[in-house]
Design a protein around this motif. Structure first.
Motif, short mmCIF file in Angstrom:
data_model
loop_
_atom_site.label_atom_id
_atom_site.label_comp_id
_atom_site.label_asym_id
_atom_site.label_seq_id
_atom_site.Cartn_x
_atom_site.Cartn_y
_atom_site.Cartn_z
N PRO A 201 88.61 51.20 73.05
CA PRO A 201 87.37 50.54 73.46
C PRO A 201 86.18 51.14 72.71
CG PRO A 201 88.66 51.22 75.37
CD PRO A 201 89.28 51.87 74.18
N LEU A 202 85.11 50.39 72.63
CA LEU A 202 83.96 50.79 71.84
C LEU A 202 83.44 52.18 72.22
CD1 LEU A 202 81.70 50.08 69.79
CD2 LEU A 202 80.44 49.07 71.70
N ARG A 203 83.19 52.41 73.50
CA ARG A 203 82.57 53.68 73.89
C ARG A 203 83.52 54.86 73.65
NH1 ARG A 203 77.79 53.11 75.95
NH2 ARG A 203 77.14 51.10 76.81
N GLU A 204 84.78 54.68 73.91
CA GLU A 204 85.74 55.75 73.66
C GLU A 204 85.86 56.03 72.16
OE1 GLU A 204 90.51 56.62 74.39
OE2 GLU A 204 89.47 55.08 75.57
N GLY A 205 85.93 54.98 71.36
CA GLY A 205 86.03 55.17 69.92
C GLY A 205 84.78 55.75 69.32
N LEU A 209 84.29 58.87 66.72
CA LEU A 209 83.55 58.67 65.47
C LEU A 209 82.39 59.64 65.36
CD1 LEU A 209 82.95 57.00 62.89
CD2 LEU A 209 81.53 55.52 64.34
N ARG A 210 81.69 59.84 66.44
CA ARG A 210 80.54 60.76 66.45
C ARG A 210 80.95 62.16 66.03
NH1 ARG A 210 75.97 60.82 70.50
NH2 ARG A 210 75.18 62.95 70.70
N GLU A 211 82.04 62.66 66.61
CA GLU A 211 82.51 64.00 66.26
C GLU A 211 82.95 64.07 64.80
OE1 GLU A 211 82.19 66.70 68.16
OE2 GLU A 211 81.11 65.30 69.48
N ALA A 212 83.61 63.03 64.33
CA ALA A 212 84.06 63.01 62.93
C ALA A 212 82.86 63.04 61.99
CB ALA A 212 84.93 61.78 62.67
N LEU A 213 81.81 62.27 62.30
CA LEU A 213 80.63 62.24 61.45
C LEU A 213 79.87 63.56 61.48
CD1 LEU A 213 79.24 58.63 62.01
CD2 LEU A 213 79.93 59.64 59.84
N LEU A 214 79.77 64.17 62.65
CA LEU A 214 79.12 65.48 62.75
C LEU A 214 79.83 66.50 61.86
CD1 LEU A 214 78.39 65.62 66.59
CD2 LEU A 214 76.67 65.80 64.79
N SER A 215 81.15 66.51 61.91
CA SER A 215 81.92 67.45 61.09
C SER A 215 81.81 67.11 59.61
CB SER A 215 83.39 67.44 61.52
OG SER A 215 83.53 67.89 62.86
N ALA A 216 81.81 65.82 59.28
CA ALA A 216 81.74 65.41 57.87
C ALA A 216 80.42 65.86 57.24
CB ALA A 216 81.88 63.89 57.76
N VAL A 217 79.33 65.71 57.97
CA VAL A 217 78.03 66.14 57.44
C VAL A 217 77.96 67.66 57.38
CG1 VAL A 217 75.54 66.15 57.88
CG2 VAL A 217 76.86 64.04 58.16
N GLU A 218 78.48 68.34 58.41
CA GLU A 218 78.47 69.80 58.41
C GLU A 218 79.26 70.36 57.23
OE1 GLU A 218 79.54 73.63 61.31
OE2 GLU A 218 80.18 71.60 61.86
N GLU A 501 85.02 44.60 68.95
CA GLU A 501 83.88 45.42 69.36
C GLU A 501 83.29 46.21 68.20
OE1 GLU A 501 84.11 47.15 73.55
OE2 GLU A 501 86.22 47.14 72.94
N ARG A 502 84.06 46.41 67.14
CA ARG A 502 83.58 47.18 66.00
C ARG A 502 82.39 46.50 65.34
NH1 ARG A 502 87.94 47.81 61.51
NH2 ARG A 502 89.15 48.39 63.33
N ASP A 503 82.39 45.18 65.32
CA ASP A 503 81.27 44.42 64.79
C ASP A 503 81.24 43.08 65.51
OD1 ASP A 503 79.13 43.59 63.25
OD2 ASP A 503 80.35 42.99 61.55
N THR A 504 80.05 42.60 65.83
CA THR A 504 79.92 41.32 66.52
C THR A 504 78.74 40.56 65.94
OG1 THR A 504 78.31 41.91 68.26
CG2 THR A 504 80.62 42.55 68.64
N PRO A 510 77.47 47.71 65.96
CA PRO A 510 77.50 48.29 67.31
C PRO A 510 78.28 49.60 67.42
CG PRO A 510 78.91 46.34 67.15
CD PRO A 510 78.10 46.39 65.91
N LEU A 511 79.33 49.77 66.60
CA LEU A 511 80.10 51.01 66.68
C LEU A 511 79.26 52.20 66.21
CD1 LEU A 511 82.58 52.75 67.08
CD2 LEU A 511 83.46 51.93 64.88
N LEU A 512 78.59 52.07 65.08
CA LEU A 512 77.77 53.17 64.59
C LEU A 512 76.59 53.42 65.53
CD1 LEU A 512 77.13 55.26 62.43
CD2 LEU A 512 75.90 53.48 61.16
#
Length: 612
Positions: A201-205, A209-218, A501-504, A510-512
């Motif tokens: 689901p969108l909120r769970e995913g 995604l948020r954690e992956a992006l935080l790590s990718a930028v770090e 839900e990834r895009d509408t 909406p996912l980002l």
């Protein structure tokens, strides 16, 4: 060869011929535990991180968040190269993994093809490298004319050729595979990843995604005192800029002024800059920014690896790199990959009407209303069940037709319907048609079982190839270019979210937006518009039209009978009320610049590879 590169050799005497050929070109060497050469190439200190445990070795090349100690501890737990991926399984970043365990070697790049692996037989052994050009120089077998002719059809190579190379004797390892080099000189490609099922689901995913992006930028900010980012006003670059501020770095943001008065990027970029008061914000004026189509004059520089799809923006990439280097940055983060993952296109509608019929029909109606799709054309696309091989066969028969109108939907396996431009010769047409037909007779496996997942992966891999080339251009001016959205963990996280839900049609990315809530101010995530750069296109055309015409006065493409230069000049000189026809020239510009580059003598001690 001044650019950074490396080759990977098997752990046996079968590699002696390759070693002898590489020695004169090499400034750095890392040996196997046996003492034989393992990595040979040219790289700066600190670029290659090596760890050793007993008779096993692992090397990480690129941008990553780990240490030699951590790698050594993980390496000591594995017994074969089949397990070597576990050494970096949780390591964020964008890097090539190379392992040498018990006489066998493993090489793998990244899922979005930012870090690629190439292979070629040199003497008695298959050798790998991160640059196709290096291997092409060694085998001296020239380039594939049909490959170049096909490139005239689109901005980038179409599926399934997006990760192939123009060099006849050099093969690209698919991004979702790894390459094993055996002591007897042979090599095997094995799949290392399959796309996740899009079930979260969108909120769970979004949390993942948020954690992956935080790590990718770090992974990019952890080793730099000053980091720069794009701040165009779009959601992708804005999110990266806010993520970068979570690290203890001095942040420099960059944007250029747009010629189009209807582009509201400036308004959103200013809002973002106001919310980042501790960053240094650089905005280049209309007079300072490098226009589109810069550098397309005879004698201009080009990447020798393959034609560069972003050729019309090369001068801008160089300009940004020089500007950020003067600002003290060694690492520049971009939002490339955001569109590909979070708003790729409409192929998912083909899946939704089959697996979530009510939602599929609902979204299709909304998109049709916005794009004004003709109903017969839409129904034809939705009901088409052709596989990618059959679509290639159809494309071979349609190469001479006019491209479909912009409002006609396309839900197939490629990027767009394939059409040869009017300046292509009959020779180019025949070569392209033959290549498509030959490819269609064999198995053509999609990147994912469903068209929506396939489309996101295809676009991400195309973007990855372009980012890698842009990084080489930028690095030549002192600044590495990084695209966190194209990291493996980020790609996997995005693809795991439900397609509907990834895009509408009702919400922009909406996912980002959900993933960035609380990190980026809400008004910046609620934007519903996207910038248009048509005015920049025309400004660049007016300023550089003479250079573009001169590029084809002594054309390499014409010399190989692939284009009619008179038709090209006519197109360049005629009025263009829309950008449609001239935009189709990007592939032609890219291939012309590339052919000129590989024909010219290289500065340094690596001679140009042989041509046809």
């Amino acid at each position: 060869m001044s650019e950074e590169w490396f080759a990977v050799l098997p752990d046996s005497d079968a590699a002696l011929a390759a070693e002898r050929m590489l020695r004169p070109l090499t400034s750095s060497v890392v040996d196997h535990a046996s003492g034989r050469p393992w990595l040979m190439g040219h790289w700066r200190t600190g670029t290659v991180l090596v760890a050793e445990a007993g008779a096993s070795k692992v090397a990480v090349v690129g941008q990553c968040l780990t240490t030699a100690t951590t790698l050594r501890m993980a390496l000591g737990k594995i017994r074969s190269v089949d397990e070597a991926e576990t050494v970096t399984d949780k390591v964020p970043g964008c890097f090539t993994l190379v392992a040498s365990v018990n006489g066998r070697v493993r090489v793998q790049g990244t899922l979005a093809a930012v870090r690629r692996v190439f292979r070629a037989r040199i003497g008695d052994a298959v050798v790998a490298a991160d640059r196709a050009e290096v291997l092409a120089h060694l085998v001296s077998d020239g380039w594939d004319e049909a490959w170049v002719a096909l490139r005239l059809t689109l901005l980038a190579q179409p599926y399934p050729f997006q990760e192939t190379t123009p060099w006849r004797a050099v093969r690209a390892v698919p991004a979702d595979h790894w390459l094993r080099l055996d002591p007897d000189g042979t090599a095997v490609e094995r799949r290392r990843w399959t796309p996740p099922e899009a079930v979260l689901p969108l909120r769970e995913g979004a949390v993942v995604l948020r954690e992956a992006l935080l790590s990718a930028v770090e992974a990019r900010t952890s080793t730099h005192r000053t980091v720069s980012t794009d701040l165009s006003g779009g959601m992708d670059s804005t999110s990266v800029a806010f993520l970068a501020t979570r690290s203890p770095v001095e942040l420099v943001t960059y944007r250029w002024a747009e010629h189009d008065s209807g582009n509201d990027d400036a308004e959103y970029a200013q809002r973002a800059a106001t919310a980042l008061p501790h960053a240094r914000h650089q905005v280049d004026s209309l007079q300072d920014v490098a226009p589109m189509f810069g550098g397309l004059a005879p004698g201009g520089t080009a990447d020798r690896e393959e034609p560069f799809a972003w050729v019309r923006s090369r001068a801008r990439i160089e300009h940004i790199a020089r500007s950020m280097a003067r600002a003290g940055s060694l690492m520049h983060l971009t939002g490339h990959g955001g569109d590909e993952l979070f708003r790729p296109g409409y192929r998912r509608l083909h899946d939704l009407v089959r697996h979530s019929c009510a939602e599929g029909v609902r979204q299709t109606r909304a998109y049709r209303a916005m794009a004004r799709w003709p109903l017969p054309a839409l129904l034809r696309e939705l009901t088409d069940s052709s596989g990618p091989a059959r679509e290639l066969a159809r494309a071979a028969r349609s190469l001479e037709k006019q491209p479909p109108a912009a409002h006609v939907p396309y839900l197939g396996w490629g990027v767009a319907p394939l059409r040869m431009p009017p300046w292509a010769t009959r020779h180019a047409l025949a070569a392209t048609r033959d290549l498509l037909r030959r490819t269609a007779t064999g198995p053509v496996t999609p990147l994912a079982p469903t068209r929506g997942q396939h489309e996101a992966l295809l676009l991400a891999r195309i973007a990855g190839v372009n980012v890698a080339q842009a990084d080489r251009i930028s690095t030549a001016h002192g600044v590495h270019l990084a695209a966190p959205y194209l990291d493996d963990a980020v790609l996997h996280a995005a693809l795991a979210v439900r397609l509907q839900e990834r895009d509408t049609p009702w919400h922009f990315k909406p996912l980002l937006a959900t993933a960035m809530r609380g990190l980026v101010p809400g008004p910046l995530l609620d934007r519903t518009t996207k910038g248009n750069f048509n005015a920049d296109f025309y400004v660049g055309l007016r300023r550089h039209r003479a250079d573009m015409v001169a590029l084809f006065d002594d054309s390499e493409l014409a010399r190989h009978k692939l284009i009619d230069p008179a038709v090209v000049r006519g197109v360049l000189l005629q009025p263009h009320p829309t950008t449609t026809l001239l935009a189709r020239m990007d592939g032609t510009f890219a291939t012309e610049m590339w052919l000129r580059a590989i024909r010219a003598p290289r500065a340094g001690h690596m001679a140009p590879p042989a041509t046809t």
